[in-house]
Enzyme design. Structure first.
Site, short mmCIF file in Angstrom:
data_model
loop_
_atom_site.label_atom_id
_atom_site.label_comp_id
_atom_site.label_asym_id
_atom_site.label_seq_id
_atom_site.Cartn_x
_atom_site.Cartn_y
_atom_site.Cartn_z
CB ILE A 123 -1.46 0.20 1.42
CG1 ILE A 123 -1.13 1.33 1.75
CG2 ILE A 123 0.08 -0.67 2.70
CD1 ILE A 123 -2.75 1.42 2.39
CB SER A 124 1.18 3.79 -1.64
OG SER A 124 1.23 3.33 -3.74
#
Ligand code: SAH
Length: 211
Positions: A61-62
């Site tokens: 997940i960024s």
């Protein structure tokens, strides 16, 4: 206010506002989307930290700032139809879902697409569709898109995505091998305008298409 609401507020203040994110709609969306619902329960307490996190299948997940930066660069309006490439856990799709009319998101790993769809349904996002497939080719049926946000890095800009962008539309895309840069492209009647912005490190875009 629960523990996560407090952490989310801190995230928006210190990681986004203080670093120059100004778009009020981006700040509002990221103040609202429960990021902790998109990670494994063992990682919930880290969900609002200033970094990417693992989501399984070697993907991440960024980092919140990068999500905010790319969304701001996409200049999303409430009437927009948006394409995202690289659904992952679905967090960026949810942020776009808060800001746009319709969101189409593509993920190449079927298990991640299924899980993201489940999370987005649980959180009642009805304007987001997730499809399994190679995002290099885009999602032609719903084109043209007012914005295209790409969250896996190809070595060059995929032609099908340029074709599927509306005139005056924005594409935000990391390009490069290991070290990449985010390009912000604008489609005009006279061709593409391109601006190279910040250095980043995304997972590579997997594709069978010639790059
Ligand atoms: N947007 C996510 C981050 C995703 S990480 C977020 O909100 O946090 C990048 C994702 O792109 C991974 O899940 C990876 O499987 C996916 N991906 C890689 N190549 C792809 C391709 N060709 N088409 C679609 N998805 C791709």
């Amino acid at each position: 206010m629960d523990k996560f609401d407090w952490k989310r507020k801190q995230m928006v203040k210190y990681q986004l506002r203080n670093r120059g994110i100004k778009d009020k709609r981006v700040l509002a969306a990221m103040s609202k989307v429960p990021r902790h619902e998109f990670v494994d329960s063992s990682l919930r307490d880290l969900a609002y930290s200033d970094s990417p996190l693992p989501i399984g299948h070697n993907q991440t997940i960024s980092q919140p700032y990068i999500v905010a930066y790319m969304t701001e660069a996409g200049e999303i309006s409430p009437s927009d139809k948006v394409l995202e490439i690289g659904t992952g856990c679905g967090y960026q799709a949810a942020v776009l879902g808060e800001m746009a009319k319709e969101v189409y998101s593509m993920e190449i790993i079927p298990q991640l697409a299924i899980k993201a769809r489940r999370t987005l349904t649980r959180l009642s996002y009805q304007n987001i569709q997730v499809k399994t497939g190679d995002g290099y080719q885009g999602w032609a049926e719903n084109a043209p898109y007012d914005a295209i946000i790409v969250t896996a890095a190809p070595e060059s800009i995929p032609k099908p995505l340029i074709e599927q962008l509306a005139i005056n539309g924005k594409m935000v895309i990391p390009v490069g091998k290991r070290d990449q840069e985010i390009f912000v492209l604008t489609k005009t009647h006279n061709g593409m305008l391109s601006e190279k912005t910040i250095p980043v490190r995304f997972v590579p875009m997997r594709t069978k298409s010639l790059q």
